[in-house]
Design an enzyme around this catalytic site. Structure first.
Site, short mmCIF file in Angstrom:
data_model
loop_
_atom_site.label_atom_id
_atom_site.label_comp_id
_atom_site.label_asym_id
_atom_site.label_seq_id
_atom_site.Cartn_x
_atom_site.Cartn_y
_atom_site.Cartn_z
N GLU A 45 0.85 -1.19 0.00
CA GLU A 45 0.00 0.00 0.00
C GLU A 45 0.88 1.24 0.00
O GLU A 45 1.85 1.31 0.76
CB GLU A 45 -0.90 -0.01 1.24
CG GLU A 45 -1.62 1.30 1.48
CD GLU A 45 -2.14 1.44 2.91
OE1 GLU A 45 -2.33 2.58 3.36
OE2 GLU A 45 -2.34 0.40 3.58
N LYS A 135 -10.00 -2.75 8.40
CA LYS A 135 -8.69 -2.43 8.96
C LYS A 135 -8.89 -1.92 10.39
O LYS A 135 -9.54 -0.89 10.60
CB LYS A 135 -8.04 -1.37 8.08
CG LYS A 135 -6.92 -0.56 8.70
CD LYS A 135 -6.46 0.50 7.71
CE LYS A 135 -5.77 1.66 8.38
NZ LYS A 135 -5.33 2.67 7.40
#
Length: 208
Positions: A45, A135
């Site tokens: 990411e 998350k």
């Protein structure tokens, strides 16, 4: 019917670690991403909070294409960020919180979205809108007991522990119930990637 979350299912079936490459030059970001891929850490990411970060994302997406890897855009907190992520070729988006406008727009654009959550209500809201992966942020503040607690009511939800995770405490979060650990600032230590790679399943456990 296929879901955009299938990307997370397939990627995280191979790796229990995600690398977050924040604040590096495009060249350094590509270098770290390539090293992560070589070690078997397939999921990378790149947070996009500045024009330079968007440039780093685009460079890493291009490198990922050459390596057969999908790269995500992180800290996507607005529709403008989402547009930048799509333009850069990101394969998924990640946010620190749960913003349904951003999440639904990302999914509509064909990108899997990983929303940040810290409460049962947020997990339930994400699930109600079709998101199976979330998350947990900030994981270090939530603590391992939070993961134990959430497993009971939400056995179907997959959780990525993010925030304060490093190679030395990652296993604790995985054992507590996290499906994946995401490591960011700790990667400034060049030894972290190799140590994190040791957490990866062996080939014998992932083979069909």
């Amino acid at each position: 019917m296929a879901s955009v979350d299938d990307l997370f299912d397939s990627t995280f079936a191979r790796t229990s670690v995600m690398a977050i490459l924040r604040g590096y030059t495009p060249e350094r970001t590509v270098e770290l991403a390539t090293r992560a891929w070589e070690l078997g850490i397939d999921c990378v990411e790149v947070p996009i909070q500045s024009p330079a970060a968007v440039e780093a994302l685009a460079a890493t997406v291009a490198a990922g294409r050459d390596h057969g890897r999908v790269v995500g855009a992180g800290t996507v907190v607005s529709l403008e960020h989402l547009e930048q992520a799509v333009a850069a070729g990101a394969g998924f988006t990640v946010a620190p919180g749960l913003d349904l406008a951003v999440a639904q727009s990302s999914i509509a654009a064909g990108l899997a979205h990983l929303p940040g959550v810290a409460t049962a209500s947020e997990i339930q809201r994400a699930a109600d809108h079709g998101m199976r992966w979330v998350k947990a942020f900030p994981a270090i503040s939530l603590g391992t007991s939070w993961f134990h607690g959430m497993r009971g009511p939400f056995p179907q939800i997959k959780i990525v522990a993010t925030g304060g995770i490093n190679a030395h405490n990652a296993r604790e979060y995985l054992e507590a119930g996290a499906d994946v650990v995401a490591v960011g600032s700790a990667l400034e230590d060049p030894t972290q990637l190799e140590l994190l790679a040791a957490l990866m399943p062996s080939p014998s456990t992932t083979a069909p």
